[in-house]
Scaffold this motif. Structure first.
Motif, mmCIF file in Angstrom:
data_model
loop_
_atom_site.group_PDB
_atom_site.id
_atom_site.type_symbol
_atom_site.label_atom_id
_atom_site.label_comp_id
_atom_site.label_asym_id
_atom_site.label_seq_id
_atom_site.Cartn_x
_atom_site.Cartn_y
_atom_site.Cartn_z
ATOM 1 N N GLU A 99 0.809 -1.220 0.000
ATOM 2 C CA GLU A 99 0.000 0.000 0.000
ATOM 3 C C GLU A 99 0.846 1.275 0.000
ATOM 4 O O GLU A 99 0.291 2.375 -0.019
ATOM 5 C CB GLU A 99 -0.922 0.009 1.229
ATOM 6 C CG GLU A 99 -1.912 -1.138 1.268
ATOM 7 C CD GLU A 99 -2.882 -1.117 0.090
ATOM 8 O OE1 GLU A 99 -3.173 -0.014 -0.413
ATOM 9 O OE2 GLU A 99 -3.337 -2.197 -0.324
ATOM 10 N N LEU A 100 2.159 1.123 0.028
ATOM 11 C CA LEU A 100 3.038 2.287 0.034
ATOM 12 C C LEU A 100 3.487 2.591 -1.394
ATOM 13 O O LEU A 100 4.350 1.904 -1.942
ATOM 14 C CB LEU A 100 4.267 2.030 0.909
ATOM 15 C CG LEU A 100 5.290 3.178 0.979
ATOM 16 C CD1 LEU A 100 4.703 4.395 1.678
ATOM 17 C CD2 LEU A 100 6.567 2.718 1.688
ATOM 18 N N PHE A 101 2.900 3.608 -1.988
ATOM 19 C CA PHE A 101 3.302 4.002 -3.329
ATOM 20 C C PHE A 101 2.947 5.457 -3.592
ATOM 21 O O PHE A 101 1.790 5.856 -3.503
ATOM 22 C CB PHE A 101 2.649 3.134 -4.403
ATOM 23 C CG PHE A 101 3.028 3.548 -5.805
ATOM 24 C CD1 PHE A 101 4.355 3.544 -6.199
ATOM 25 C CD2 PHE A 101 2.060 3.960 -6.709
ATOM 26 C CE1 PHE A 101 4.719 3.934 -7.482
ATOM 27 C CE2 PHE A 101 2.414 4.358 -8.000
ATOM 28 C CZ PHE A 101 3.747 4.340 -8.382
ATOM 29 N N ALA A 102 3.977 6.229 -3.888
ATOM 30 C CA ALA A 102 3.802 7.609 -4.345
ATOM 31 C C ALA A 102 4.815 7.817 -5.459
ATOM 32 O O ALA A 102 6.017 7.661 -5.237
ATOM 33 C CB ALA A 102 4.034 8.594 -3.205
ATOM 34 N N ASP A 103 4.332 8.144 -6.645
ATOM 35 C CA ASP A 103 5.259 8.318 -7.759
ATOM 36 C C ASP A 103 5.833 9.725 -7.812
ATOM 37 O O ASP A 103 6.625 10.036 -8.700
ATOM 38 C CB ASP A 103 4.579 7.967 -9.085
ATOM 39 C CG ASP A 103 3.442 8.923 -9.445
ATOM 40 O OD1 ASP A 103 3.018 9.706 -8.573
ATOM 41 O OD2 ASP A 103 2.967 8.867 -10.598
ATOM 42 N N ARG A 104 5.473 10.564 -6.838
ATOM 43 C CA ARG A 104 5.960 11.931 -6.780
ATOM 44 C C ARG A 104 6.347 12.269 -5.344
ATOM 45 O O ARG A 104 5.934 11.598 -4.404
ATOM 46 C CB ARG A 104 4.883 12.914 -7.257
ATOM 47 C CG ARG A 104 4.342 12.640 -8.653
ATOM 48 C CD ARG A 104 3.109 13.478 -8.937
ATOM 49 N NE ARG A 104 1.978 13.063 -8.129
ATOM 50 C CZ ARG A 104 0.817 13.722 -8.063
ATOM 51 N NH1 ARG A 104 0.670 14.837 -8.747
ATOM 52 N NH2 ARG A 104 -0.166 13.277 -7.318
ATOM 53 N N VAL A 105 7.133 13.327 -5.189
ATOM 54 C CA VAL A 105 7.546 13.864 -3.888
ATOM 55 C C VAL A 105 7.858 12.734 -2.897
ATOM 56 O O VAL A 105 8.422 11.733 -3.276
ATOM 57 C CB VAL A 105 6.507 14.875 -3.362
ATOM 58 C CG1 VAL A 105 6.412 16.050 -4.316
ATOM 59 C CG2 VAL A 105 5.121 14.273 -3.170
#
Length: 451
Positions: free
Chosen positions: A388-394
């Motif tokens: 559940e850990l996903f950020a394609d930015r910052v």
């Protein structure tokens, strides 16, 4: 009840994100579009399957700024969190219940992107400067200010023209000077002579050191001085990319904007006088020597490490210098930070993997002996990932005094996890979170705020 400035952000958040060209995790290195669409709304706070130790599920509560999910209260760091929310008209310090304990109302200003609390209770922040300039890539800033407790600017510095612009991140040095990242325009003719195959103006990276007492730039480094290319032996910088990992392949990436590198984070090692740069579009970290003068930093020799301004070390993506056999660790990356001697942490966004990873790494001993390390990756001593850990930015991560790690997931909020990988606390909000910083309740800056 939300404070006035944060309440305003809930009404304006979508418009701000649509207007603010965000820092992309696009591993193809194509420049991100101006709009990334609506902010993803936080889901069920228990959507990650976290269970409390007694099996009764986490404790969920609502605070000023969002939803808090307490999974194990005994293991949570009892501290404050400084939140850099790019969608909010304020920078705020919150407790672990997501209640605001202090905030700086920015009024019409917008951070771009970093803001930190200093020991004297002032806020050092990069802001988006909207004066005459056409360098408007994701994460642009252009203006640094120091704000007092009431939000009044005590110091102001602008570095934003059609030729250059500060962006993303700043770092206060022990001597009081400030390191900043800046794009600089390389005209097409100059770029082509240097071996570029892009047929356009390029916007390559530089680093400047500012003395806030004089507003002078007292040191600088320019990536254009440390280029290699292997496509045209009639142009400058021709050579073998794989034989020269200390140099930067100007043709490694291609896009239609000329923003080829996209450095998004900077950290400084005062013990060894080294600068660490997170290079998002190369998916790696560059290490450069700050001991040299500006003149030597433009050369290939001299300084403590004998390389002038060439890269002392690089890691994360060996393909950038032609090594296709060694393991690649990073797919876009943010927030490089040294949290103790020889230990380094970084957030790998994940790109096409669709899952982010936080790495703790042990840096090569050679860096601490002022010699050149072997061209191998640092040792990974700890990592954390989650479906559940996903950020394609910052995004980013910092190590806490109790050994936990606080992770900022840009489109979601903040996690706190133990060394065993147990999630003990989560915060979700409707913001767009650049980073979050830990501050102990007895931190000098916090005490200056009179909380």
């Amino acid at each position: 009840m939300l404070t006035k400035s944060i309440t305003k952000s809930l009404f304006t958040v979508l418009a701000i994100i649509l207007l603010f060209p965000s820092c992309s995790g696009d591993d193809s290195t194509t420049e991100p579009p101006d709009s990334q669409g609506e902010i993803e709304q936080p889901g069920n706070p228990d959507e990650n399957g976290d269970d409390s130790e007694d099996g009764n599920g986490p404790e969920i509560s609502e605070g000023d700024t969002g939803t808090v999910n307490i999974i194990d209260s005994e293991q949570i760091s009892d501290s404050y969190v400084l939140v850099n929310d790019l969608s909010a008209p304020a920078v705020y310090l919150m407790d672990k219940s997501a209640n605001i304990v202090y905030e700086w109302d920015l009024g019409e200003k917008a951070i771009g992107n970093d803001a930190v609390l200093q020991d004297d209770g002032t806020l050092l922040a990069m802001f988006r400067y909207d004066g005459s300039t056409d360098i408007l890539f994701g994460g642009y800033g252009g203006q640094i200010q120091i704000l007092d407790k009431e939000g009044t600017a005590l110091w102001d510095f602008v570095y934003a023209t059609s030729e250059h612009r500060m962006h993303h991140d700043i770092e206060r040095m022990p001597n009081g000077n400030i390191l900043a990242i800046a794009w600089e325009r390389i005209p097409q003719e100059t770029a082509t002579e240097n071996g570029s195959t892009h047929n356009m103006d390029l916007y390559l990276e530089s680093v400047i050191e500012i003395d806030p007492t004089t507003n002078e730039i007292v040191w600088e480094w320019h990536s254009i001085d440390h280029i290699i290319q292997d496509v045209d032996d009639t142009k400058s910088n021709f050579g073998s990319v794989s034989d020269n990992p200390q140099l930067i392949d100007i043709n490694f990436n291609s896009n239609d904007t000329g923003n080829l590198m996209h450095i998004n984070g900077i950290d400084y090692d005062p013990d060894n006088n080294l600068i660490y740069l997170s290079v998002n579009f190369y998916s790696e970290v560059w290490v450069i020597d700050h001991s040299a003068t500006t003149a030597i930093a433009a050369s290939h020799s001299g300084g403590n490490y004998g390389r002038g301004g060439d890269l002392v070390y690089r890691f994360g993506n060996p393909s950038t210098y032609g090594d296709l056999d060694s393991e690649r660790l990073f797919r876009n990356n943010h927030h490089p930070n040294l949290f103790e001697s020889g230990k380094f942490m970084i957030f790998s966004n994940g790109g096409e993997l669709g899952q982010s990873t936080v790495y703790e790494m042990k840096l090569p001993e050679a860096l601490y002996q002022q010699s050149i390390p072997q061209n191998i990756a640092p040792q990974v001593t700890w990592s954390f990932s989650n479906p559940e850990l996903f950020a394609d930015r910052v995004s980013g991560a910092v190590r806490l005094p109790n050994g936990n790690t606080m992770i900022t997931e840009g489109d979601y909020g903040i996690w706190e996890v133990t060394m065993d990988g147990e999630v003990v606390w989560k915060f979700s909000g409707q913001g767009f979170f650049w980073r979050s910083y830990h501050y102990a309740k007895d931190d000098p800056g916090v005490l200056e705020l009179g909380l």
